[in-house]
Design a protein around this motif. Structure first.
Motif, short mmCIF file in Angstrom:
data_model
loop_
_atom_site.label_atom_id
_atom_site.label_comp_id
_atom_site.label_asym_id
_atom_site.label_seq_id
_atom_site.Cartn_x
_atom_site.Cartn_y
_atom_site.Cartn_z
N LEU A 107 0.83 -1.21 0.00
CA LEU A 107 0.00 0.00 0.00
C LEU A 107 0.86 1.25 0.00
O LEU A 107 0.43 2.31 -0.45
N THR B 63 -0.03 -11.93 -2.02
CA THR B 63 -1.28 -11.42 -1.44
C THR B 63 -2.27 -12.51 -1.10
O THR B 63 -2.98 -12.44 -0.10
N ALA C 40 -11.84 -1.34 7.25
CA ALA C 40 -12.46 -0.43 6.28
C ALA C 40 -13.20 -1.25 5.23
O ALA C 40 -12.59 -1.97 4.44
N PHE C 41 -14.51 -1.11 5.25
CA PHE C 41 -15.35 -1.76 4.24
C PHE C 41 -16.32 -0.73 3.69
O PHE C 41 -16.34 0.41 4.14
N LEU D 267 -15.69 -9.32 -2.04
CA LEU D 267 -14.28 -9.71 -1.95
C LEU D 267 -14.09 -11.14 -2.44
O LEU D 267 -13.14 -11.44 -3.16
N ILE E 247 -11.72 -12.45 -5.69
CA ILE E 247 -10.57 -13.35 -5.62
C ILE E 247 -10.93 -14.77 -6.02
O ILE E 247 -10.12 -15.69 -5.91
N LYS F 149 -9.42 -15.92 2.35
CA LYS F 149 -8.26 -16.37 1.55
C LYS F 149 -7.58 -17.58 2.18
O LYS F 149 -6.65 -18.10 1.60
N LEU G 66 -12.79 -9.53 -11.24
CA LEU G 66 -12.72 -8.21 -10.62
C LEU G 66 -13.76 -7.27 -11.21
O LEU G 66 -14.47 -6.56 -10.49
N GLU H 8 -14.90 5.25 -2.05
CA GLU H 8 -14.07 4.10 -1.69
C GLU H 8 -12.69 4.55 -1.21
O GLU H 8 -12.14 4.03 -0.25
N ARG I 276 -11.27 4.39 2.87
CA ARG I 276 -10.13 3.47 2.98
C ARG I 276 -10.48 2.04 2.59
O ARG I 276 -9.65 1.15 2.73
N SER I 277 -11.70 1.80 2.13
CA SER I 277 -12.00 0.43 1.71
C SER I 277 -11.20 0.07 0.46
O SER I 277 -11.03 -1.10 0.14
N SER J 132 -8.02 0.47 0.26
CA SER J 132 -6.84 -0.22 0.76
C SER J 132 -7.17 -1.68 1.06
O SER J 132 -6.37 -2.58 0.77
N THR J 133 -8.33 -1.89 1.67
CA THR J 133 -8.75 -3.27 1.93
C THR J 133 -8.80 -4.05 0.61
O THR J 133 -8.33 -5.18 0.52
N TRP J 134 -9.38 -3.42 -0.40
CA TRP J 134 -9.52 -4.07 -1.71
C TRP J 134 -8.14 -4.44 -2.26
O TRP J 134 -7.95 -5.52 -2.82
N LEU J 135 -7.18 -3.53 -2.07
CA LEU J 135 -5.84 -3.78 -2.62
C LEU J 135 -5.09 -4.88 -1.87
O LEU J 135 -4.09 -5.40 -2.38
N THR J 136 -5.54 -5.21 -0.66
CA THR J 136 -4.91 -6.34 0.01
C THR J 136 -5.44 -7.67 -0.54
O THR J 136 -4.96 -8.73 -0.16
N TYR J 137 -6.42 -7.58 -1.41
CA TYR J 137 -6.93 -8.79 -2.08
C TYR J 137 -6.47 -8.84 -3.53
O TYR J 137 -6.26 -9.90 -4.08
N GLU J 138 -6.38 -7.69 -4.17
CA GLU J 138 -5.87 -7.62 -5.54
C GLU J 138 -4.89 -6.46 -5.59
O GLU J 138 -5.29 -5.31 -5.68
N PRO J 139 -3.60 -6.79 -5.48
CA PRO J 139 -2.60 -5.71 -5.36
C PRO J 139 -2.19 -5.08 -6.70
O PRO J 139 -1.47 -4.09 -6.70
N ARG K 279 -2.34 -2.75 -9.16
CA ARG K 279 -3.09 -1.49 -9.19
C ARG K 279 -3.61 -1.16 -10.58
O ARG K 279 -4.65 -0.53 -10.70
#
Lengths: 337, 330
Positions: free
Chosen positions: A58, A81, A92-93, A106, A110, A153, B3, B140, B144-145, B147-154, B156
C-alpha cells in the motif's frame, strides 16, 4: 525455504509534510518467524503501521528490501497477497453494504466460492448479523468482520494492526483468543500494538521498534532476558526498613504501604539485611520485569535522534540498546511471578 | 473478469445509483410531461378562443394585409437607398395571411419532439454520470475500503481499470433505461393523444443516433469522473472541480473569448449530441462612425465533439492511472 514469514532489510520510508520530511521507518530490519504470534511493538508513531503498509504494497518503500514468504515485495505481490490476510488500522469496508455483501464482493474478486462467505461469518460469530449494514456494526463486530474477510483467503500470514483499539475487555479477550487460535492452526500472526500487556499474553516472539528502528527482537523471554526486576517488601515499619536497605546501597522507593527494592537479584539478601536489624517481613514478592518495562526502557530515549550503543539484533535473539538504563519507576508488570 | 464482475455488482448495488436513477426518472417525467403538453388536444373553450383569435387576425389581414406589405417594401427601399446595399431583404414577399396552426396548435412530428426531449436530457444525464462515476471511486478512496480491496488484488493497474471500467459499463443500463423510457413514453403519449406516431425516415433516423451518442457521452463522463474520483479522493472535490470549471472556464472565459469554444467541454458535448454546434466570433471594424461588429458563425462538427470528448477522457484517465499506481495509500 526461509524460516521467516517476513523479512525486511534496511527498510526506509519518509513522508513529505508541511514541516519537511518526516522519517517513519529508518533502516528497519524485521524478522517474523513462520508460525506463532509475533508481536510488533512500539509507541505511536514508531513506524509500525507504515511498515505493515509497505509489507502489503500500500505504501512504497524509499529504500530497503522486503521479503514475504521468500517473495520480494512489492514485485511479487500478486503471489504473496493470496497468502496474506491483513487488517490495517480500523477495518475499512463499504459502509452502506451489509457485512455479507462486503465479503461476497471480496470473495467474487478473488474467486472464492460464495459458500465460503457464510462459513467465515459463522466462524467469527457474525452469521446472524451478516445482513446488517457495516456502518451499524459495533467496533468489535467490525473487527470480527475484518477477520472474517481475511479468512476468505485461508491465509498463511495474518497481519493485525492495533486490532484491539477501542474494544472493550471482552472484545480484547476475544481477539486475543482468535489470534492464538489462528497461530495454533499453523498460521503466522503478526500483530502490531502499543498495548503491551495484551501482546505479552499471546505473542511467542516480538520485535520492538522505536522511531522506525528495531530496538529488540526475539522470544518474549529473550527480550526480557536476565533483566533484574524488583522485590516488593511489606514490613511493619517501612521507613525503618527503607533506611536499612538504602544504607546497604539498594534502590528503594515506596510502593503504597510496601517498599519496592530495585536492582537486587537475591531476595535472600533483603531478608538478611532486615532480619539483622530486627525488622521482620510480612511479605516478600519478586516482581519479574514484564515486556512493558522492557519496552519502556528501550523506547524511553526515543526523543533522542539516535540510541547510543544500539546494535542490530542477531536473528532470533534480543539485542537491546541502552542496557544500563534502569527500568522506569512504577512500570513493573505489578504481578508476582 | 472476476474483478470487473465484482466492481459492476458493487456499482449497481450503490445507493447513490438509486438516487441518481430517481433524479433521472424525474427528468424523464418532465420530458414526457412536455411531450404530453404539446400533444394533448385543446379543451372546447381553448379551441373556441383560439379559433376566435385566428378569425380576428385573418380578418385584420384581409383588411390591412396589402397595406402592410406596401409599408414593408417602402421601408426596405428606403434602407437600401440609405445604406447603398441593394441586397437588403426585409422578407416582405413572405408576408401572408395568418395560418390556423399558429393559433390552434397541433402536435409536432414525433421525430422532432423526440430529438428535442432527448437532447434536453443531455445535461441531466451528464451530471448523473459525473456523480455516479465520481462517488463510486472517491467514496471508496476516502473510506479506505480501497486499501482493503488492494490487500486482495494488489495489481493497481487492474484495480484501476476495473473500477473506471465498471463505472462506464455500469451506467449503460440505467442510462439506457432512462432513454428508452423517454422514447417509449413519447411514442405512447403520441398514440394515446391520437397524434400521428408514424415516423418518417427523416424524422426517425436521428433518434437512434441521438440515443447512441447520449449513451456514449454518459459512458465517457462516468469513466472520466471515476478516474477523477481516484485522483482527488473526494466526491465533492470532483464535483467542485467540474462546476468550478463549468462556471469559470466554460462560462466566464468562454463568453469573453468565443474563439476558445472548440476547446471547451460544453460546446463539444453539444456538438456530439446534437450533431453539430454553432458558436459566434465577433468581427469588429472601426470606422469614422464608430465600431461595428458582426458575428461570424462557426460550426463544431459532431466528429470534432466526439474526438474531443474521447481525447479528454483518455487524458484524465491516464493522469489518474499514473497517480494511482504510484500513490501511497492510507
Amino acid at each position: 525455504m526461509s524460516d521467516y514469514a517476513v523479512l525486511t532489510r534496511d527498510l526506509h520510508k519518509s513522508y513529505r509534510t508541511r514541516h519537511g520530511r518526516q522519517v517513519a521507518v529508518d533502516g528497519l530490519d524485521l524478522r517474523v518467524p513462520r508460525g506463532g504470534v509475533h508481536g510488533f511493538l512500539g509507541p505511536n508513531g514508531s513506524g509500525k503501521t507504515t511498515t505493515i503498509r509497505m509489507l502489503l504494497g500500500l505504501v512504497r518503500a524509499d529504500a530497503g528490501r522486503i521479503r514475504v514468504f521468500d517473495h520480494t515485495v512489492p514485485r511479487d505481490l500478486p503471489e504473496v497477497t493470496r497468502r496474506v490476510g491483513a487488517i490495517v488500522e480500523s477495518p475499512a469496508f463499504f459502509p452502506a453494504f451489509s457485512g455479507r455483501r462486503n465479503l461476497s464482493l471480496l470473495a467474487r474478486a478473488i474467486g472464492t466460492p460464495q459458500v465460503r462467505v457464510d462459513e467465515v461469518l459463522e466462524a467469527t460469530g457474525l452469521l446472524d448479523r451478516g445482513g446488517d449494514r457495516f456502518k451499524t456494526y459495533s467496533l468489535g463486530m467490525k473487527q470480527r468482520l475484518a477477520i472474517a474477510a481475511t479468512l476468505l483467503k485461508d491465509p498463511e500470514l495474518l497481519i493485525f494492526d492495533e486490532p484491539t483499539n477501542g474494544l472493550d475487555p471482552a472484545g480484547i479477550h476475544e481477539i486475543r483468543g482468535t489470534m492464538r487460535r489462528l497461530a495454533d492452526e499453523g498460521r503466522t500472526v503478526l500483530v502490531s500494538s502499543h498495548i503491551l500487556a495484551e501482546v505479552e499474553q499471546v505473542a511467542d516472539t516480538v520485535s520492538i521498534v522505536g522511531r522506525g528502528r528495531l530496538l529488540a527482537s526475539g522470544t518474549v523471554a529473550d527480550v526480557i532476558g536476565d533483566r533484574v526486576g524488583a522485590v516488593r517488601v511489606s514490613v511493619p515499619d517501612p521507613d525503618a526498613a527503607a533506611q536499612v536497605l538504602a544504607g546497604a546501597g539498594l534502590a528503594v522507593r515506596a510502593d503504597g504501604q510496601a517498599l519496592l527494592v530495585e536492582g537486587e537479584r537475591d531476595p535472600g539478601r533483603i531478608t538478611w539485611l532486615l532480619g539483622t536489624q530486627g525488622i521482620w517481613l510480612r511479605e516478600l514478592v519478586t516482581v519479574r520485569p514484564g515486556l512493558e518495562s522492557v519496552f519502556l526502557e528501550l523506547t524511553s530515549g526515543q526523543g533522542l535522534p539516535t540510541q547510543p550503543g544500539m546494535t542490530p539484533p542477531a536473528p532470533g535473539m534480543a539485542a537491546v540498546g541502552a542496557q544500563d538504563t534502569a527500568p522506569p519507576a512504577g512500570h513493573g508488570d505489578g504481578s508476582a511471578r | 473478469m472476476r474483478l470487473l464482475d465484482a466492481e459492476i455488482r458493487r456499482f449497481h448495488a450503490r445507493r447513490m445509483l438509486l438516487v441518481a436513477a430517481l433524479v433521472g426518472l424525474a427528468a424523464v417525467g418532465l420530458a414526457l410531461y412536455g411531450t404530453y403538453s404539446v400533444t394533448r388536444p385543446l379543451s372546447a373553450d381553448q379551441r373556441a378562443a383560439a379559433e376566435q383569435a385566428y378569425a380576428a387576425e385573418l380578418a385584420n389581414w384581409e383588411e390591412h394585409g396589402d397595406e402592410r406589405i406596401a409599408q414593408c417594401l417602402d421601408a426596405q427601399a428606403l434602407d437600401r437607398e440609405q445604406s447603398g446595399d441593394a441586397t437588403l431583404d426585409y422578407g416582405c414577399e413572405q408576408m401572408g395571411p395568418p395560418q390556423e396552426e399558429w393559433f390552434v396548435p397541433s402536435a409536432p412530428p414525433l421525430g422532432a419532439q423526440l430529438s428535442g426531449s432527448l437532447t434536453g436530457l443531455t445535461f441531466v444525464l451528464g451530471f448523473l454520470a459525473l456523480l455516479a462515476g465520481a462517488t463510486f471511486t472517491a467514496a471508496e478512496a476516502s473510506s479506505r475500503s480501497l486499501s482493503t480491496w488492494l490487500t486482495y488484488e494488489p495489481r493497481r493497474g487492474r484495480v484501476f481499470a476495473t473500477k473506471v471500467g465498471a463505472a462506464g459499463i455500469g451506467v449503460v443500463l440505467p442510462a439506457g433505461a432512462l432513454l428508452g423510457m423517454t422514447v417509449g413514453g413519447a411514442v405512447a403519449i403520441f398514440a394515446l393523444m391520437g397524434a400521428p406516431t408514424t415516423l418518417t425516415a427523416d424524422g426517425f433516423s436521428p433518434v437512434p443516433d441521438v440515443v447512441g451518442r447520449l449513451l456514449v457521452m454518459t459512458v465517457l463522463l462516468a469513466v472520466a469522473a471515476a478516474g477523477l474520483g481516484l485522483l482527488l479522493r473526494h466526491t465533492l472535490a470532483v464535483l467542485g472541480l467540474a462546476f468550478g470549471w463549468a462556471i469559470a472556464v466554460e462560462g466566464i472565459l468562454g463568453s469573453a473569448v468565443p474563439r476558445l469554444s472548440p476547446w471547451l467541454v460544453l460546446p463539444n458535448v453539444s456538438a456530439w449530441v446534437n450533431g453539430s454546434s454553432d458558436y459566434y466570433v465577433p468581427q469588429c471594424t472601426v470606422s469614422a462612425q464608430g465600431t461595428a461588429c458582426d458575428y461570424a458563425t462557426h460550426t463544431l462538427t459532431m466528429t470534432h465533439g466526439g474526438i474531443y470528448l474521447a481525447v479528454l477522457t483518455t487524458l484524465l484517465v491516464t493522469v489518474s492511472a499514473l497517480a494511482f499506481r504510484r500513490r501511497d495509500l492510507a
